[in-house]
Motif scaffolding. Structure first.
Motif, PDB file in Angstrom:
ATOM      1  N   MET A  59     -21.648   4.679  -1.790  1.00 45.85           N
ATOM      2  CA  MET A  59     -21.483   5.041  -0.397  1.00 45.85           C
ATOM      3  C   MET A  59     -22.838   5.087   0.308  1.00 45.85           C
ATOM      4  SD  MET A  59     -19.848   8.464   1.164  1.00 45.85           S
ATOM      5  CE  MET A  59     -20.921   9.336   2.232  1.00 45.85           C
ATOM      6  N   PHE A  60     -23.772   5.854  -0.231  1.00 44.79           N
ATOM      7  CA  PHE A  60     -25.063   5.998   0.417  1.00 44.79           C
ATOM      8  C   PHE A  60     -25.837   4.690   0.394  1.00 44.79           C
ATOM      9  CE2 PHE A  60     -24.297  10.346  -1.342  1.00 44.79           C
ATOM     10  CZ  PHE A  60     -23.915  10.893  -0.138  1.00 44.79           C
ATOM     11  N   GLU A  61     -25.689   3.946  -0.693  1.00 39.59           N
ATOM     12  CA  GLU A  61     -26.383   2.673  -0.788  1.00 39.59           C
ATOM     13  C   GLU A  61     -25.907   1.727   0.308  1.00 39.59           C
ATOM     14  OE1 GLU A  61     -24.870   4.068  -3.477  1.00 39.59           O
ATOM     15  OE2 GLU A  61     -26.602   4.692  -4.628  1.00 39.59           O
ATOM     16  N   ASP A  62     -24.598   1.743   0.597  1.00 38.40           N
ATOM     17  CA  ASP A  62     -24.049   0.884   1.646  1.00 38.40           C
ATOM     18  C   ASP A  62     -24.648   1.230   3.001  1.00 38.40           C
ATOM     19  OD1 ASP A  62     -22.471  -0.367  -0.217  1.00 38.40           O
ATOM     20  OD2 ASP A  62     -20.702   0.854   0.209  1.00 38.40           O
ATOM     21  N   GLU A  63     -24.763   2.523   3.294  1.00 36.80           N
ATOM     22  CA  GLU A  63     -25.352   2.951   4.561  1.00 36.80           C
ATOM     23  C   GLU A  63     -26.789   2.475   4.669  1.00 36.80           C
ATOM     24  OE1 GLU A  63     -24.324   4.571   7.373  1.00 36.80           O
ATOM     25  OE2 GLU A  63     -22.340   4.254   6.539  1.00 36.80           O
ATOM     26  N   PHE A  64     -27.523   2.583   3.580  1.00 32.07           N
ATOM     27  CA  PHE A  64     -28.928   2.217   3.588  1.00 32.07           C
ATOM     28  C   PHE A  64     -29.099   0.720   3.795  1.00 32.07           C
ATOM     29  CE2 PHE A  64     -33.045   1.428   1.418  1.00 32.07           C
ATOM     30  CZ  PHE A  64     -33.828   2.224   2.231  1.00 32.07           C
ATOM     31  N   LYS A  65     -28.195  -0.073   3.266  1.00 29.33           N
ATOM     32  CA  LYS A  65     -28.316  -1.525   3.333  1.00 29.33           C
ATOM     33  C   LYS A  65     -27.824  -2.109   4.648  1.00 29.33           C
ATOM     34  CE  LYS A  65     -27.949  -2.055  -1.626  1.00 29.33           C
ATOM     35  NZ  LYS A  65     -27.098  -2.460  -2.730  1.00 29.33           N
ATOM     36  N   LYS A  66     -27.172  -1.318   5.497  1.00 30.19           N
ATOM     37  CA  LYS A  66     -26.608  -1.829   6.743  1.00 30.19           C
ATOM     38  C   LYS A  66     -27.652  -2.399   7.685  1.00 30.19           C
ATOM     39  CE  LYS A  66     -22.383   0.795   7.304  1.00 30.19           C
ATOM     40  NZ  LYS A  66     -21.717   1.829   8.062  1.00 30.19           N
ATOM     41  N   ASP A  67     -28.775  -1.776   7.764  1.00 28.16           N
ATOM     42  CA  ASP A  67     -29.792  -2.155   8.732  1.00 28.16           C
ATOM     43  C   ASP A  67     -30.409  -3.497   8.351  1.00 28.16           C
ATOM     44  OD1 ASP A  67     -32.256  -2.311  10.226  1.00 28.16           O
ATOM     45  OD2 ASP A  67     -31.963  -0.194  10.666  1.00 28.16           O
ATOM     46  N   SER A  68     -30.341  -4.467   9.271  1.00 23.16           N
ATOM     47  CA  SER A  68     -30.862  -5.801   8.963  1.00 23.16           C
ATOM     48  C   SER A  68     -32.369  -5.780   8.742  1.00 23.16           C
ATOM     49  CB  SER A  68     -30.506  -6.781  10.074  1.00 23.16           C
ATOM     50  OG  SER A  68     -31.082  -6.375  11.298  1.00 23.16           O
TER      51      SER A  68
ATOM     52  N   VAL B 196     -33.980  -3.512   7.186  1.00 21.19           N
ATOM     53  CA  VAL B 196     -34.182  -3.086   5.806  1.00 21.19           C
ATOM     54  C   VAL B 196     -34.055  -4.288   4.881  1.00 21.19           C
ATOM     55  CG1 VAL B 196     -33.219  -1.710   3.924  1.00 21.19           C
ATOM     56  CG2 VAL B 196     -33.448  -0.715   6.191  1.00 21.19           C
ATOM     57  N   ARG B 197     -33.061  -5.120   5.145  1.00 23.37           N
ATOM     58  CA  ARG B 197     -32.866  -6.300   4.302  1.00 23.37           C
ATOM     59  C   ARG B 197     -34.037  -7.260   4.416  1.00 23.37           C
ATOM     60  NH1 ARG B 197     -26.849  -6.180   5.819  1.00 23.37           N
ATOM     61  NH2 ARG B 197     -27.699  -6.775   7.790  1.00 23.37           N
ATOM     62  N   ARG B 198     -34.675  -7.286   5.570  1.00 24.17           N
ATOM     63  CA  ARG B 198     -35.808  -8.188   5.770  1.00 24.17           C
ATOM     64  C   ARG B 198     -37.129  -7.555   5.349  1.00 24.17           C
ATOM     65  NH1 ARG B 198     -34.387  -8.938  11.568  1.00 24.17           N
ATOM     66  NH2 ARG B 198     -32.282  -9.675  11.419  1.00 24.17           N
ATOM     67  N   GLY B 199     -37.085  -6.296   4.917  1.00 21.00           N
ATOM     68  CA  GLY B 199     -38.303  -5.638   4.464  1.00 21.00           C
ATOM     69  C   GLY B 199     -39.178  -5.120   5.584  1.00 21.00           C
ATOM     70  N   LYS B 200     -38.611  -4.878   6.766  1.00 21.79           N
ATOM     71  CA  LYS B 200     -39.388  -4.359   7.888  1.00 21.79           C
ATOM     72  C   LYS B 200     -39.284  -2.836   7.899  1.00 21.79           C
ATOM     73  CE  LYS B 200     -38.630  -8.407  10.753  1.00 21.79           C
ATOM     74  NZ  LYS B 200     -38.076  -8.899  12.012  1.00 21.79           N
ATOM     75  N   TYR B 201     -40.408  -2.186   7.765  1.00 23.55           N
ATOM     76  CA  TYR B 201     -40.446  -0.726   7.714  1.00 23.55           C
ATOM     77  C   TYR B 201     -41.589  -0.203   8.565  1.00 23.55           C
ATOM     78  CZ  TYR B 201     -37.585  -1.284   3.522  1.00 23.55           C
ATOM     79  OH  TYR B 201     -36.600  -1.611   2.641  1.00 23.55           O
ATOM     80  N   THR B 202     -41.532   1.077   8.833  1.00 20.86           N
ATOM     81  CA  THR B 202     -42.637   1.783   9.451  1.00 20.86           C
ATOM     82  C   THR B 202     -42.783   3.110   8.721  1.00 20.86           C
ATOM     83  OG1 THR B 202     -43.601   2.505  11.537  1.00 20.86           O
ATOM     84  CG2 THR B 202     -41.258   2.951  11.223  1.00 20.86           C
ATOM     85  N   THR B 203     -43.863   3.781   8.944  1.00 21.22           N
ATOM     86  CA  THR B 203     -44.104   5.057   8.281  1.00 21.22           C
ATOM     87  C   THR B 203     -43.867   6.191   9.259  1.00 21.22           C
ATOM     88  OG1 THR B 203     -45.762   4.050   6.859  1.00 21.22           O
ATOM     89  CG2 THR B 203     -45.837   6.440   7.088  1.00 21.22           C
ATOM     90  N   VAL B 204     -43.144   7.189   8.800  1.00 21.79           N
ATOM     91  CA  VAL B 204     -42.924   8.405   9.575  1.00 21.79           C
ATOM     92  C   VAL B 204     -43.438   9.554   8.723  1.00 21.79           C
ATOM     93  CG1 VAL B 204     -41.205   9.928  10.613  1.00 21.79           C
ATOM     94  CG2 VAL B 204     -40.891   7.443  10.707  1.00 21.79           C
TER      95      VAL B 204
END
Length: 85
Positions: A1-10, A12-20
């Motif tokens: 369930m949680f993994e599905d939520e985390f993977k929804k964001d495109s 995230v799939r492309r490896g685009k992140y920022t630091t908070v």
């Protein structure tokens, strides 16, 4: 369930992140909290929680921008009196 939520964001799939930045004490509390859950990291948990909060805020904003039936009736009546309807 949680993994599905985390993977929804495109991003995230492309490896685009920022630091908070969050306080270390909060990080440690979250780390303890997510032990033995489906979350594999603090980042994954925080991303999930932020998505939930943002979705809730967006729903509230949308609902508050909608006009009630009473308001619709008043607007229609005003337009009728002005000759637009």
């Amino acid at each position: 369930m949680f993994e599905d939520e985390f993977k929804k964001d495109s991003d995230v799939r492309r490896g685009k992140y920022t630091t908070v930045s969050i306080p270390i004490t909060l990080y440690n509390r979250i780390k303890e909290l997510i032990k033995d859950t489906g979350f594999t990291s603090v980042s994954q948990f925080v991303t999930y929680i932020l998505r939930e909060v943002i979705a809730s805020m967006e729903r509230e904003k949308l609902e508050s921008s909608m006009i009630s039936e009473e308001e619709k009736k008043r607007i229609i009546e005003k337009l009728r009196k002005l000759g637009y309807i």
